[in-house]
Structures are given as C-alpha cells and as structure tokens.
Write an enzyme that holds these catalytic residues in place. Structure first.
Site, mmCIF file in Angstrom:
data_model
loop_
_atom_site.group_PDB
_atom_site.id
_atom_site.type_symbol
_atom_site.label_atom_id
_atom_site.label_comp_id
_atom_site.label_asym_id
_atom_site.label_seq_id
_atom_site.Cartn_x
_atom_site.Cartn_y
_atom_site.Cartn_z
ATOM 1 N N ASP A 9 23.746 13.875 67.668
ATOM 2 C CA ASP A 9 23.451 12.667 66.877
ATOM 3 C C ASP A 9 23.374 13.030 65.386
ATOM 4 O OD1 ASP A 9 21.083 14.151 67.205
ATOM 5 O OD2 ASP A 9 19.793 12.383 67.196
ATOM 6 N N HIS A 242 16.359 23.168 64.448
ATOM 7 C CA HIS A 242 16.216 22.894 65.889
ATOM 8 C C HIS A 242 17.536 23.031 66.662
ATOM 9 C CE1 HIS A 242 12.188 21.205 65.256
ATOM 10 N NE2 HIS A 242 12.677 20.446 64.288
HETATM 11 CA CA LIG Z 1 20.043 16.287 66.892
#
Ligand SMILES: [Ca+2]
Length: 316
Positions: A9, A242
């Site tokens: 995303d 992340h």
């Molecule tokens: Ca992401």
C-alpha cells in the site's frame, strides 16, 4: 532466485521496500499487488505505477478491490500525517501514470501466478491482509502451492502503533488477517517486536543518496515527510523501516529469531486487531488456538546487520 509477489500500500516505507526487492540480486519480483491502508486503493495503485515507472521495474501491477474482508467494518481515516496526502510524502506525484494495469484484480493475479509457479512463490504482504484473504476465499487450495508468506504486521510482546493493542496493517482488516494466519501455508510475521528496532537515519539516507543518486534521490525525497513525523518518536532523526524489514527476512532469515505457534487475531472490542500467539512450547486447556497451523512470529532481530544489508542493497 526467490520469486516474489509484493502486496503493498505505497506508502513511504513501502517505497523503500520495493526498491530493496527490485535491487536485490537473488530476488525475482514477479508481481506487485496493491491494497488500501496508507491511502485509498486509487492512490496506492497510482503510487505503485509511479514507482514502477520511475525505477524501471518490470513486474506488472494488479489493483486490489479496496474492501475489507468483512464489508460491515467502518472505514478508518488514511494516515495522511505519516505518509502525506499523496501517500508518498507530499512530493506531488502526478495524478495519473501512463502505464497499463494488469487486467486482473489483485487476488486473482495472486491465485493465477501462484498456480503457474507451484511451490515457488513467496508472498510478501506489507499492507492490510485483504487481498490474501480474498485469494484464499476464492481458491483455498493455493495455500498448499505458496512457498511462504511473509507479512509486516502485528505486535506480540510490545504495544501496537494504532491502538495500545494493535498494529495498523492488522487493525485495518482483522478478519482478513485471521484468515491468513489460520491457513495451511507457512506464515512468518515480522511485526513491531522487531521492526521498531530498524531505523534509517536521515543522515544515513543522505549518505546513501550521495553514493547512488539515481534511484535514491526519489526515495530520499519521498521519505523526508515521514522522517519529520517519526523524528518525534525515534532518536537521532530517523524513520522506522517496517516494510523493508519484512523483505530482508526473505534473504536473511538467520538475522531473526522466531517463536512458533498458532496465531489468532482479535476482531471487535477494545483489542480489535490484536495478534495473539499460542506458543507451541506451552500447554493450555482446549481453546480457540487449537487445530490451527503453527506459524512463526519474529521476536528477535540483529538490527545492525539487517540495516547493513538494506543499505548495501539500496545503493546497488
Ligand atoms: Ca505498507
């Protein structure tokens, strides 16, 4: 070579992870599937096409449906304070990108690509788990044909980042995440327990950009807004990487320690989106974790070596 479908995303830290996958010599990126989360599905898909164009990535982009697994879930506001209004740090991404999308929806792209490469494809999912859950719903047998699933999400022995209980990717579609954790495929969960230890300093990113300006200039521009946000939370002005952390696991799993056991995701209530593992080493009376596959939660990391591998790959 590791064949990878990247479910993403984009998203600032997604952009860095995408460049890592594109640059790494042992990774064959065979598809990019988009999911909503950091921004709307229209925005994340436009961003995936933009990064594909700017970095000359060959893999096709397939757009997700932009719907949670449970259609009754209330929508969550986009985190514009972290990823910007354009999802890529407010760099004025063009409204439209003149590149074709794959004609299939993301979940069907996953199904057909896995079936065409049985036993060979790793799914790396760094957004909400919606596309993976929809793929399993349409064709449950793909679970036995996927090599492994590596997800960025969840928090086990540390607090969440969107509520005290939940990490954002899981919180955005808990029912989907529970389906993914419970399927008969190997899932490795790279969650906040380890990702919060991987920080790219602003200065380090500037040094890398000086070494290889071509691709890193754009990444650096994208990242400044996110570093401005995370700078309040991370010492020495940096950003938590992340999504890259999950991608590093693919090529260097020895830099992580894991705990095995069934994983469930809480849906509803104050702990909505919390990930809870029943360690295989512990016995409990019969309960909701029984008869589910044993999955792998990352609980330890050699963050220095992970960051060194990330640095080295980004400047290639
Ligand atoms: Ca992401």
């Amino acid at each position: 070579m590791h064949k990878v479908i990247f479910d993403t995303d984009p998203g600032v830290d997604d952009a860095m992870a995408l460049l890592f996958l594109h640059n790494h010599p042992e990774i064959d990126l065979i598809g990019i599937t988009t999911v909503f989360g950091n921004a709307s599905i229209e925005t994340t898909t436009r961003n995936a096409l933009f990064l594909k164009r700017e970095w000359g990535i060959g893999a096709p982009v397939a757009k997700g449906d932009g719907k949670t697994y449970n259609p009754m879930r209330n929508p969550i506001d986009w985190p514009v304070m972290i990823h910007g209004h354009d999802g890529l740090g407010n760099i004025d991404v063009p409204d439209t990108i003149d590149l074709p999308l794959d004609p299939r929806p993301a979940h069907r792209f996953i199904i057909e690509t896995v079936r065409a490469n049985p036993g060979e494809v790793t799914l790396i999912a760094v957004g909400r788990m919606s596309n993976l859950a929809y793929a399993l719903k349409e064709d449950p047998d793909i679970a036995g044909l996927v090599k492994q699933v590596i997800i960025m999400g969840g928090a086990f022995d540390v607090p969440g980042n969107i509520t005290p209980a939940a990490e954002a990717n899981i919180h955005g579609d808990p029912e989907a995440a529970d389906v993914v954790m419970g399927a008969a495929w190997k899932v490795v969960v790279v969650g906040l327990d380890v990702t919060m230890k991987t920080v790219m300093l602003r200065k380090r990113l500037a040094d890398l950009t000086a070494q290889n300006g071509k691709h890193l200039k754009l990444l650096s521009d994208i990242s400044q807004f996110y570093i401005d946000f995370y700078g309040q939370h991370v010492k020495d002005e940096g950003m938590v990487v992340h999504d890259s952390c999950a991608c590093v696991y693919l090529v260097a799993p020895e830099l992580f320690t894991t705990c095995s056991g069934a994983i469930r995701v809480v849906a509803g209530g104050i702990a909505d989106g919390q990930t809870i593992q029943k360690p295989d080493s512990r016995g409990f009376p019969p309960g909701n974790w029984d008869d589910l596959p044993s999955q792998h939660a990352c609980i330890g990391i050699d963050a220095e070596k992970v960051m060194a591998l990330l640095d080295e790959t980004l400047v290639r």
